[in-house]
Scaffold this motif. Structure first.
Motif, PDB file in Angstrom:
ATOM      1  N   PRO A  66       0.832  -1.208   0.000  1.00  0.00           N
ATOM      2  CA  PRO A  66       0.000   0.000   0.000  1.00  0.00           C
ATOM      3  C   PRO A  66       0.865   1.257   0.000  1.00  0.00           C
ATOM      4  CG  PRO A  66       0.059  -0.977   2.181  1.00  0.00           C
ATOM      5  CD  PRO A  66       0.778  -1.918   1.285  1.00  0.00           C
ATOM      6  N   ASP A  67       0.345   2.285  -0.651  1.00  0.00           N
ATOM      7  CA  ASP A  67       1.072   3.551  -0.676  1.00  0.00           C
ATOM      8  C   ASP A  67       0.795   4.327   0.616  1.00  0.00           C
ATOM      9  OD1 ASP A  67      -1.543   4.300  -0.991  1.00  0.00           O
ATOM     10  OD2 ASP A  67      -1.322   4.919  -3.071  1.00  0.00           O
ATOM     11  N   GLU A  68       1.409   5.494   0.728  1.00  0.00           N
ATOM     12  CA  GLU A  68       1.321   6.282   1.970  1.00  0.00           C
ATOM     13  C   GLU A  68      -0.109   6.733   2.231  1.00  0.00           C
ATOM     14  OE1 GLU A  68       3.418  10.228   4.001  1.00  0.00           O
ATOM     15  OE2 GLU A  68       3.957   9.590   1.969  1.00  0.00           O
ATOM     16  N   LYS A  69      -0.822   7.067   1.175  1.00  0.00           N
ATOM     17  CA  LYS A  69      -2.206   7.510   1.345  1.00  0.00           C
ATOM     18  C   LYS A  69      -3.063   6.386   1.936  1.00  0.00           C
ATOM     19  CE  LYS A  69      -6.127   9.342  -1.284  1.00  0.00           C
ATOM     20  NZ  LYS A  69      -6.609   9.743  -2.634  1.00  0.00           N
ATOM     21  N   THR A  70      -2.860   5.188   1.439  1.00  0.00           N
ATOM     22  CA  THR A  70      -3.642   4.057   1.952  1.00  0.00           C
ATOM     23  C   THR A  70      -3.274   3.748   3.401  1.00  0.00           C
ATOM     24  OG1 THR A  70      -3.699   3.145  -0.291  1.00  0.00           O
ATOM     25  CG2 THR A  70      -4.280   1.661   1.499  1.00  0.00           C
ATOM     26  N   ARG A  71      -1.987   3.829   3.708  1.00  0.00           N
ATOM     27  CA  ARG A  71      -1.570   3.554   5.092  1.00  0.00           C
ATOM     28  C   ARG A  71      -2.155   4.587   6.049  1.00  0.00           C
ATOM     29  NH1 ARG A  71       3.583   2.739   2.600  1.00  0.00           N
ATOM     30  NH2 ARG A  71       4.341   4.704   3.488  1.00  0.00           N
ATOM     31  N   ASN A  72      -2.191   5.859   5.671  1.00  0.00           N
ATOM     32  CA  ASN A  72      -2.777   6.893   6.538  1.00  0.00           C
ATOM     33  C   ASN A  72      -4.265   6.650   6.745  1.00  0.00           C
ATOM     34  OD1 ASN A  72      -0.309   8.173   6.775  1.00  0.00           O
ATOM     35  ND2 ASN A  72      -0.663   9.516   5.025  1.00  0.00           N
ATOM     36  N   GLN A  73      -4.941   6.225   5.690  1.00  0.00           N
ATOM     37  CA  GLN A  73      -6.369   5.943   5.829  1.00  0.00           C
ATOM     38  C   GLN A  73      -6.610   4.772   6.782  1.00  0.00           C
ATOM     39  OE1 GLN A  73      -8.308   5.148   2.127  1.00  0.00           O
ATOM     40  NE2 GLN A  73     -10.301   4.757   3.060  1.00  0.00           N
ATOM     41  N   LEU A  74      -5.770   3.728   6.677  1.00  0.00           N
ATOM     42  CA  LEU A  74      -5.899   2.598   7.593  1.00  0.00           C
ATOM     43  C   LEU A  74      -5.598   3.004   9.032  1.00  0.00           C
ATOM     44  CD1 LEU A  74      -4.281  -0.338   5.584  1.00  0.00           C
ATOM     45  CD2 LEU A  74      -6.659  -0.147   6.293  1.00  0.00           C
ATOM     46  N   SER A  75      -4.606   3.849   9.215  1.00  0.00           N
ATOM     47  CA  SER A  75      -4.265   4.266  10.583  1.00  0.00           C
ATOM     48  C   SER A  75      -5.421   5.005  11.234  1.00  0.00           C
ATOM     49  CB  SER A  75      -3.005   5.131  10.555  1.00  0.00           C
ATOM     50  OG  SER A  75      -3.267   6.369   9.906  1.00  0.00           O
ATOM     51  N   ARG A  76      -6.131   5.829  10.451  1.00  0.00           N
ATOM     52  CA  ARG A  76      -7.292   6.536  11.016  1.00  0.00           C
ATOM     53  C   ARG A  76      -8.430   5.565  11.314  1.00  0.00           C
ATOM     54  NH1 ARG A  76      -5.719  10.192   6.914  1.00  0.00           N
ATOM     55  NH2 ARG A  76      -7.337   9.368   5.535  1.00  0.00           N
ATOM     56  N   GLU A  77      -8.660   4.613  10.428  1.00  0.00           N
ATOM     57  CA  GLU A  77      -9.768   3.689  10.639  1.00  0.00           C
ATOM     58  C   GLU A  77      -9.504   2.726  11.790  1.00  0.00           C
ATOM     59  OE1 GLU A  77     -10.297   1.737   6.957  1.00  0.00           O
ATOM     60  OE2 GLU A  77     -11.160   3.474   5.907  1.00  0.00           O
ATOM     61  N   LEU A  78      -8.260   2.315  11.978  1.00  0.00           N
ATOM     62  CA  LEU A  78      -7.936   1.296  12.971  1.00  0.00           C
ATOM     63  C   LEU A  78      -7.285   1.867  14.223  1.00  0.00           C
ATOM     64  CD1 LEU A  78      -6.504  -1.430  10.565  1.00  0.00           C
ATOM     65  CD2 LEU A  78      -8.833  -1.179  11.398  1.00  0.00           C
ATOM     66  N   ASN A  79      -7.135   3.212  14.291  1.00  0.00           N
ATOM     67  CA  ASN A  79      -6.543   3.860  15.460  1.00  0.00           C
ATOM     68  C   ASN A  79      -5.127   3.321  15.703  1.00  0.00           C
ATOM     69  OD1 ASN A  79      -6.440   5.667  17.603  1.00  0.00           O
ATOM     70  ND2 ASN A  79      -7.260   4.187  19.088  1.00  0.00           N
ATOM     71  N   LEU A  80      -4.332   3.256  14.599  1.00  0.00           N
ATOM     72  CA  LEU A  80      -2.951   2.817  14.672  1.00  0.00           C
ATOM     73  C   LEU A  80      -2.048   3.866  14.046  1.00  0.00           C
ATOM     74  CD1 LEU A  80      -3.270  -0.944  13.611  1.00  0.00           C
ATOM     75  CD2 LEU A  80      -2.826  -0.075  15.906  1.00  0.00           C
ATOM     76  N   ASN A  81      -0.794   3.834  14.457  1.00  0.00           N
ATOM     77  CA  ASN A  81       0.180   4.751  13.883  1.00  0.00           C
ATOM     78  C   ASN A  81       0.502   4.314  12.448  1.00  0.00           C
ATOM     79  OD1 ASN A  81       3.013   5.792  13.293  1.00  0.00           O
ATOM     80  ND2 ASN A  81       2.517   6.827  15.224  1.00  0.00           N
ATOM     81  N   PRO A  82       0.699   5.253  11.519  1.00  0.00           N
ATOM     82  CA  PRO A  82       1.061   4.859  10.147  1.00  0.00           C
ATOM     83  C   PRO A  82       2.299   3.978  10.092  1.00  0.00           C
ATOM     84  CG  PRO A  82       0.452   7.175  10.187  1.00  0.00           C
ATOM     85  CD  PRO A  82       0.492   6.725  11.625  1.00  0.00           C
ATOM     86  N   ARG A  83       3.245   4.193  10.999  1.00  0.00           N
ATOM     87  CA  ARG A  83       4.439   3.351  10.998  1.00  0.00           C
ATOM     88  C   ARG A  83       4.089   1.921  11.413  1.00  0.00           C
ATOM     89  NH1 ARG A  83       9.517   5.864  13.842  1.00  0.00           N
ATOM     90  NH2 ARG A  83      10.473   4.188  12.595  1.00  0.00           N
ATOM     91  N   GLN A  84       3.098   1.795  12.316  1.00  0.00           N
ATOM     92  CA  GLN A  84       2.647   0.449  12.656  1.00  0.00           C
ATOM     93  C   GLN A  84       2.057  -0.258  11.432  1.00  0.00           C
ATOM     94  OE1 GLN A  84       0.353   1.875  16.320  1.00  0.00           O
ATOM     95  NE2 GLN A  84       0.898  -0.215  16.874  1.00  0.00           N
ATOM     96  N   ILE A  85       1.284   0.484  10.655  1.00  0.00           N
ATOM     97  CA  ILE A  85       0.723  -0.096   9.423  1.00  0.00           C
ATOM     98  C   ILE A  85       1.846  -0.516   8.485  1.00  0.00           C
ATOM     99  CG2 ILE A  85      -0.762   0.340   7.434  1.00  0.00           C
ATOM    100  CD1 ILE A  85      -2.286   0.274  10.024  1.00  0.00           C
ATOM    101  N   LYS A  86       2.827   0.337   8.330  1.00  0.00           N
ATOM    102  CA  LYS A  86       3.937   0.057   7.422  1.00  0.00           C
ATOM    103  C   LYS A  86       4.678  -1.203   7.841  1.00  0.00           C
ATOM    104  CE  LYS A  86       8.289   2.053   5.775  1.00  0.00           C
ATOM    105  NZ  LYS A  86       9.179   3.235   5.801  1.00  0.00           N
ATOM    106  N   PHE A  87       5.016  -1.294   9.138  1.00  0.00           N
ATOM    107  CA  PHE A  87       5.784  -2.458   9.593  1.00  0.00           C
ATOM    108  C   PHE A  87       4.937  -3.727   9.606  1.00  0.00           C
ATOM    109  CE2 PHE A  87       8.560   0.877  11.358  1.00  0.00           C
ATOM    110  CZ  PHE A  87       9.762   0.449  10.838  1.00  0.00           C
ATOM    111  N   TRP A  88       3.631  -3.586   9.800  1.00  0.00           N
ATOM    112  CA  TRP A  88       2.782  -4.780   9.743  1.00  0.00           C
ATOM    113  C   TRP A  88       2.828  -5.392   8.347  1.00  0.00           C
ATOM    114  CZ3 TRP A  88      -1.115  -6.948   7.026  1.00  0.00           C
ATOM    115  CH2 TRP A  88      -1.779  -8.032   7.604  1.00  0.00           C
TER     116      TRP A  88
END
Length: 738
Positions: A66-88
């Motif tokens: 996923p690109d940065e835009k998608t990761r930011n959207q996931l972080s807002r929906e799941l209440n996670l840090n974008p870096r957490q999304i990236k490393f996951w």
């Protein structure tokens, strides 16, 4: 042989260090100074919730990066840090890669064990080999002594031949005439220099393929026998075969003559008929019980036409496996009658039942042959009417690794007509289970049923029968060049030599001597495949022959491509070995109603090989076309034109095959020529499949294999040929170059 074992570290993507927690997590750790060793040694981990894991897994199935835009959207929906999304996602990709590598490792280990067992079994079999002649088990480890022994034996035989010839000449009063020595084929000395407008100029480099001579003959495949039953067939099996053939004949006659319920449909006003599978299943329910297999593909078609040959002559050729191959050299690559179950009535083929084997081909190295064991049954239906049915019969053998072909009742109805003509109605009905993917260039042509359909069989039969009829005409056609070939015997001899050339060309594409094609280069446009084989056949040069082939898609109608090749004025544009020298047609024999079906003898202007001519045959029908040529010595052409035996003249043909790509022609081929696409990428794209085939005599020694230098030479030969053809036809490549 060994397999490297990869040590993998599995990372669970659902555990994330507290340093990257977002929202409600303690962030005090971010403000600790660097001297806190206990904090570095003990990191707290956080497990995601089930909802978070489910959402992340769903996104991973859609997009693994996923690109940065998608990761930011996931972080807002799941209440996670974008870096957490990236490393996951990083951890999840690592986990998937580890699973795949572990699975591949297990497969390779299993294959390694299997190969090791086969190797041990082969070694044991070689150690226990017993010579059937002398009963000894000794095997020579040094082929040098075997070669010397053969040379000594050859010298003794020559001395014995000379001695016997001298004795015989005393009794007959004149010397014994021996066959003239075979002239070598002038192929390996032809020039490869290119025109000045090409990017790759070889500066007149000769076609010399460097070979390594020795014991390793991995590039050579010996003639392999057919894997067919050699023991006699029992009476019970013969009775069963007779029942199967009788039922198949009944079904074929209903398919040929009847149309109630409507079994056959015609998609358009002009075209082949296809079988309605629902009507067929209702009419022949339970006959063979194979239509329910979801992995089976059905090919069924019917076509009819008039043929210039009597019905009785056609029946005789169909029931002879050798003549069957002569009738269909472009379709039947191999055929053999295994056993005659019933010989039929006296003086007639009616009632004849044979167990046969054949391999059917498409003229391309990209399409494997279709192998089938079948029963062929002939029956005279009425005065002047015959029916011949083919139906598969299960014989224990090793199946093809590419496809499993089962022939349902297929065949033809032959009806005599006045003036030696016949009306032939042809039915082809197959069940195919593809075990390997069909090459993308031929997928539409094969799956549409055109590659092995009734239309191709009938159009080929009509063309070959026209060829036979032209060979029987004593006078010259209005399209023949008069005065060059002095007699009807000379004309028939030239036609026979050209027919042998075409047969050799077709057999080299899908050979029956066990050789296998090897891909030596793969490009975006085409891939080059090559094979080495040892030739010892009469009428071919003795030695090691290299065959190379490549198929390319052209956005041009097949008729236009065929007209380009058969016109000798265009030859300097595509023949890389002609050094752009023009050629002149010095002899022309028409062998069909189509103007392109002809045999030509060409002579090059300003050629360094003044004693070498080019024999060429071009032929076309509705299923495709071929242009085959080979260099022939001037003395050999004179022998053929004088009507003498040409069976010992060595020929080594090359050429082109052109076939439709299997897509609906719709808008015609003329507009397609302006397309710049290099492959059939859209449903509207139509064109031709052109296969380039070269055969080269590379060595007179029996043991040879390809080297990197020979591979490079073949790649350059085919690559420059394809480029010059595309330039002449104004077809662009992928990179936009003409």
């Amino acid at each position: 042989m060994g397999i490297a074992v990869v040590k993998l570290v599995i990372v669970n993507p659902n555990y994330i260090p507290m340093d990257f927690r977002g929202g409600g997590g303690s962030s005090g750790g971010d403000h600790h100074d660097g001297g806190s060793d206990s904090h570095r040694r003990r990191k707290r981990y956080h497990r995601h919730t089930a909802h978070q894991i489910q959402s992340l897994e769903a996104m991973f199935k859609e997009c693994q990066h996923p690109d940065e835009k998608t990761r930011n959207q996931l972080s807002r929906e799941l209440n996670l840090n974008p870096r957490q999304i990236k490393f996951w996602f990083q951890n999840r990709r690592t986990q998937m890669k580890a699973q795949h590598e572990r699975s591949d490792n297990c497969v390779l280990r299993s294959e390694n064990d299997k190969i090791r067992c086969e190797n041990i079994a082969m070694r044991q079999a070689l150690e226990n080999t017993i010579c059937p002649s002398c009963g000894t088990t000794s095997i020579s480890d040094d082929p040098y002594f075997d070669e010397q022994k053969l040379r000594i034996e050859n010298a003794h035989l020559k001395e014995e031949l000379d001695r016997i010839s001298g004795i015989a000449s005393k009794y007959i009063g004149r010397p014994i005439q021996q066959l003239p020595p075979l002239q070598p084929i002038h192929v390996s000395s032809l020039d490869l220099s290119m025109s000045s407008n090409n990017n790759h100029n070889f500066g007149g480099t000769s076609l010399g393929l460097d070979l390594i001579h020795g014991n390793n003959s991995s590039g050579l495949m010996t003639n392999l026998p057919l894997n067919v039953p050699t023991a006699g067939i029992s009476d019970i099996d013969k009775s069963l075969m007779a029942d199967v053939a009788a039922n198949a004949m009944d079904e074929l006659i209903r398919l040929l003559q009847g149309n109630e319920p409507p079994l056959w449909t015609k998609p358009d006003a002009v075209g082949r008929e296809t079988l309605d599978l629902e009507s067929y299943e209702r009419l022949f329910r339970g006959s063979y019980g194979r239509l329910k297999n979801p992995n089976v593909r059905i090919e069924a078609s019917r076509d009819s036409g008039v043929v210039i040959m009597s019905g009785l002559a056609l029946v005789g050729m169909f029931m002879d496996s050798n003549k069957w191959m002569e009738l269909f050299p472009t379709i039947v690559s191999r055929a053999r009658t295994i056993e005659v179950i019933s010989s039929g009535m006296m003086g007639s083929h009616s009632g004849t039942l044979q167990l046969m084997y054949e391999e059917l081909q498409v003229l391309s190295a990209l399409v494997p042959t279709r192998q089938v064991y079948f029963l062929r049954f002939c029956q005279q239906i009425d005065q002047g009417t015959w029916a011949i049915v083919d139906v598969s019969y299960d014989v224990p053998h090793q199946e093809s690794p590419f496809s499993s072909a089962h022939k349902l009742p297929s065949g033809c109805l032959i009806q005599d007509m006045p003036n030696g003509y016949s009306k032939v109605t042809w039915v082809e009905h197959w069940e195919i289970e593809d075990k390997a993917p069909i090459h993308h260039l031929y997928r539409e042509l094969i799956q549409s049923g055109l590659a092995f359909g009734a239309e191709r069989w009938l159009s080929t039969l009509q063309r070959i029968c026209e060829r036979f009829a032209c060979s029987m005409v004593s006078g010259n056609s209005t399209r023949d060049l008069g005065g060059v070939i002095p007699s009807a015997e000379g004309k028939r001899s030239m036609i026979g030599l050209a027919q042998r050339m075409v047969n050799i060309f077709c057999s080299c594409i899908n050979p029956c001597n066990g050789q296998q094609w090897t891909t030596i280069s793969g490009q975006a446009e085409y891939e080059v495949r090559a094979a080495l084989h040892k030739s010892t056949d009469l009428g071919q040069p003795n030695g090691v022959i290299l065959s190379a082939a490549a198929t390319v898609w052209l956005p041009i109608a097949p008729q236009i491509v065929f007209n380009f090749f058969r016109d000798e004025r265009n030859r300097p544009q595509w023949d890389v070995m002609s050094n752009q020298n023009p050629v002149q047609e010095i002899a022309h024999i028409a062998n069909g109603s189509h103007p392109g079906n002809c045999i030509s003898v060409l002579r090059g202007f300003n050629s360094s090989q003044s004693n070498t001519l080019i024999l060429q045959e071009s032929c076309m029908d509705s299923s495709g076309s071929t242009v085959v040529y080979c260099p022939v010595d001037l003395q050999a052409v004179n022998i053929a034109m004088s009507g003498e035996d040409t069976s010992y003249i060595p020929i080594l043909p090359s050429g082109f095959t052109i076939s439709p790509d299997g897509r609906d022609a719709g808008g015609g081929g003329g507009d397609a020529a302006a397309s710049t696409s290099n492959g059939p990428s859209s449903a509207a794209a139509t064109g031709s499949l052109m296969t380039v085939v070269f055969q080269i005599l590379v060595s007179n020694l029996p043991n040879a294999r390809m080297t990197p230098e020979s591979v490079t030479t073949v790649n350059n030969l085919i690559g420059n040929t394809v480029r010059q053809i595309k330039a002449a036809l104004n077809v662009c490549s992928d990179d936009g170059r003409v």
